[in-house]
Write a protein that holds these residues in place. Structure first.
Motif, PDB file in Angstrom:
ATOM      1  N   ASP A  40     -15.805  75.647  93.157  1.00 12.07           N
ATOM      2  CA  ASP A  40     -16.636  75.046  93.706  1.00 12.07           C
ATOM      3  C   ASP A  40     -15.854  73.501  94.451  1.00 12.07           C
ATOM      4  O   ASP A  40     -16.737  73.293  95.411  1.00 12.07           O
ATOM      5  CB  ASP A  40     -17.340  74.564  92.760  1.00 12.07           C
ATOM      6  N   GLN A  41     -14.512  73.731  95.020  1.00 15.24           N
ATOM      7  CA  GLN A  41     -14.021  72.347  94.979  1.00 15.24           C
ATOM      8  C   GLN A  41     -13.984  72.084  96.343  1.00 15.24           C
ATOM      9  O   GLN A  41     -13.658  73.254  96.476  1.00 15.24           O
ATOM     10  CB  GLN A  41     -12.927  71.536  94.318  1.00 15.24           C
ATOM     11  N   PRO A  42     -14.282  70.445  96.845  1.00  9.77           N
ATOM     12  CA  PRO A  42     -13.618  70.509  98.653  1.00  9.77           C
ATOM     13  C   PRO A  42     -12.716  70.835  98.835  1.00  9.77           C
ATOM     14  O   PRO A  42     -11.616  70.840  98.367  1.00  9.77           O
ATOM     15  CB  PRO A  42     -14.163  69.286  98.900  1.00  9.77           C
ATOM     16  N   SER A  80     -15.533  75.390 100.541  1.00 16.80           N
ATOM     17  CA  SER A  80     -15.245  75.385  98.856  1.00 16.80           C
ATOM     18  C   SER A  80     -14.623  77.117  99.651  1.00 16.80           C
ATOM     19  O   SER A  80     -15.086  77.584  99.787  1.00 16.80           O
ATOM     20  CB  SER A  80     -16.126  75.926  98.129  1.00 16.80           C
TER      21      SER A  80
END
Lengths: 96, 354
Positions: A40-42, A80
């Motif tokens: 989920d991280q940018p 993501s």
């Protein structure tokens, strides 16, 4: 759905995400282990801090590895790893 | 800690205590402030963010030890976001570190400044001086798809198109300020570190071109792009890996406080993982159990009503084998669906700076 069916559905996405992370680390020659990148991280700007040149490299890599051309896509597909997974395997979008 | 701007805010501003700070939660209407942030340009009173200066010959070495990201070459024209961890790998705070000629300036997250300061002082080293600058300085933010236009009208259009995490020492109305391209919400974002006595003037100037948004709108917009909010997400005992804030830790750095614990958590692979969800009616409380196929697999971290989704939006911490988007789970007896981040696509991603 049963918990086993949910686990199987999750595993399908996690496998695609894992494949994408390995591709990103390999193509961009990053020093981190692929598993360090979260689903989920940018990716662009914040997070993995990809720039526009990195994104061009990933367009080519994604087409080579997954047979999916993203050239006309907006930047949201790089929101993501999980969002990229939705693009390279649209079956993941089906609710479970 | 109260904002120096409090006397300028409307009388009916709703304040709330966030950690050690009293901050404006909303100035007028939460949905309207959220819409301004996502559709136009919002000005933010970030007076709840404490500014801590680290100077002296050992400043950079000290910062390298206490910050989880690599700041060895953080020059005075750059800033970066980093976690600060304790020895057990627990999150102390999430800071923005500004490179300065004399050392570094750390900006705490909202209301976490006292905790951060205590932690830094407890790890103090000879040659590194730690000073709370919040009595002299405060922070005003701008966020939104057209925040760049406000920068142009307020200070200098050239500053609007600075690369992300760039910092410039500039002036506004003859006052020295530190200007940075930052951002918490995925929209174009800027911060201005300004002397407290000049802050009311800068705030009033910004309000001529933008509308104020409070902490509630800011935190919703942060959640929607999966920007960690430590006060909600760093629950007692949760590791960085469980929170999903790996990107705020540089695990390739040789040493920093908490590294061994984070590395162990990563290598053992235990614990839970965080995933977004939507769908249930109402807002489930933190700790509400999450079920999958009738089995208990985790709990709600926190949830809010998302104006952007028009539905509940929350984070759940669940069994790693179920931490994936697109699953139907149950929260407090109500069906929810797990989500792919970002949960809202920022408008700024499709709007160029002109």
């Amino acid at each position: 759905m049963t918990i086993d069916e949910l686990r199987a559905k999750a595993a399908q996405r996690q496998q695609t995400c894992s494949q994408i992370k390995k591709m990103i680390v390999s193509r961009l020659d990053l020093e981190i282990e692929p598993g360090w990148i979260t689903d989920d991280q940018p990716l662009f700007g914040r997070g993995l801090e990809l720039d526009s040149l990195d994104v061009l490299e990933l367009y080519v890599a994604i087409e080579a590895e997954f047979g999916v051309a993203l050239y006309d896509s907006d930047m949201a597909v790089f929101g993501s790893v999980s969002r990229l997974a939705d693009e390279v395997d649209p079956t993941l979008r089906a609710p479970a | 800690m109260a904002s120096v701007l409090a006397s300028l805010h409307p009388e009916d501003t709703v304040y709330g205590d966030v950690g050690d700070a009293t901050v404006p939660l909303r100035f007028s209407s939460f949905p309207q402030e959220y819409q301004v942030l996502r559709e136009r340009a919002a000005v933010l009173d970030l007076g709840g963010h404490r500014l801590i200066e680290i100077t002296g010959p050992a400043a950079v070495d000290f910062a390298q030890r206490v910050l989880a990201r690599d700041v060895e070459y953080l020059t005075s024209d750059r800033c970066m976001m980093s976690l600060v961890l304790d020895e057990s790998g627990q999150v102390v705070d999430q800071v923005v570190a500004f490179g300065r000629e004399e050392g570094l300036l750390l900006e705490s997250s909202c209301g976490a400044g006292a905790r951060l300061l205590d932690h830094l002082l407890a790890h103090a080293e000879e040659g590194a001086e730690i000073a709370d600058r919040s009595a002299d300085l405060t922070v005003i933010g701008l966020e939104g798809p057209y925040a760049w236009g406000v920068v142009g009208r307020l200070i200098d259009g050239e500053l609007a198109s600075l690369p992300f995490e760039s910092v410039v020492d500039t002036t506004w109305n003859g006052v020295d300020i530190v200007f940075a391209r930052t951002g918490y919400t995925g929209e174009y974002g800027y911060q201005m570190i300004v002397p407290r006595q000049a802050a009311p003037g800068l705030w009033a100037g910004a309000l001529e071109h933008a509308q104020a948004a409070g902490q509630e709108a800011l935190e919703l917009a942060m959640l929607e792009v999966r920007q960690p909010i430590p006060r909600h997400e760093a629950t007692p005992g949760a590791s960085v890996i469980e929170i999903g804030a790996n990107w705020l830790v540089d695990i390739t750095k040789d040493d920093f406080v908490g590294r061994a614990a984070v590395l162990e958590a990563f290598e053992t692979g235990g614990g839970l993982r965080t995933v977004g969800f939507t769908g249930c009616e109402g807002v489930p409380a933190p700790g509400t159990r999450v079920l999958a196929g009738g089995q208990d697999v985790g709990e709600v971290v926190y949830a809010v009503q998302s104006a952007g989704l028009g539905a509940t939006l929350g984070l759940a911490r669940v069994d790693p084998e179920l931490a994936a988007a697109g699953l139907g789970l149950t929260v407090g007896g109500v069906d929810v669906t797990t989500l792919t981040s970002p949960y809202i696509v920022p408008k700024s991603w499709s709007i160029p700076i002109i």
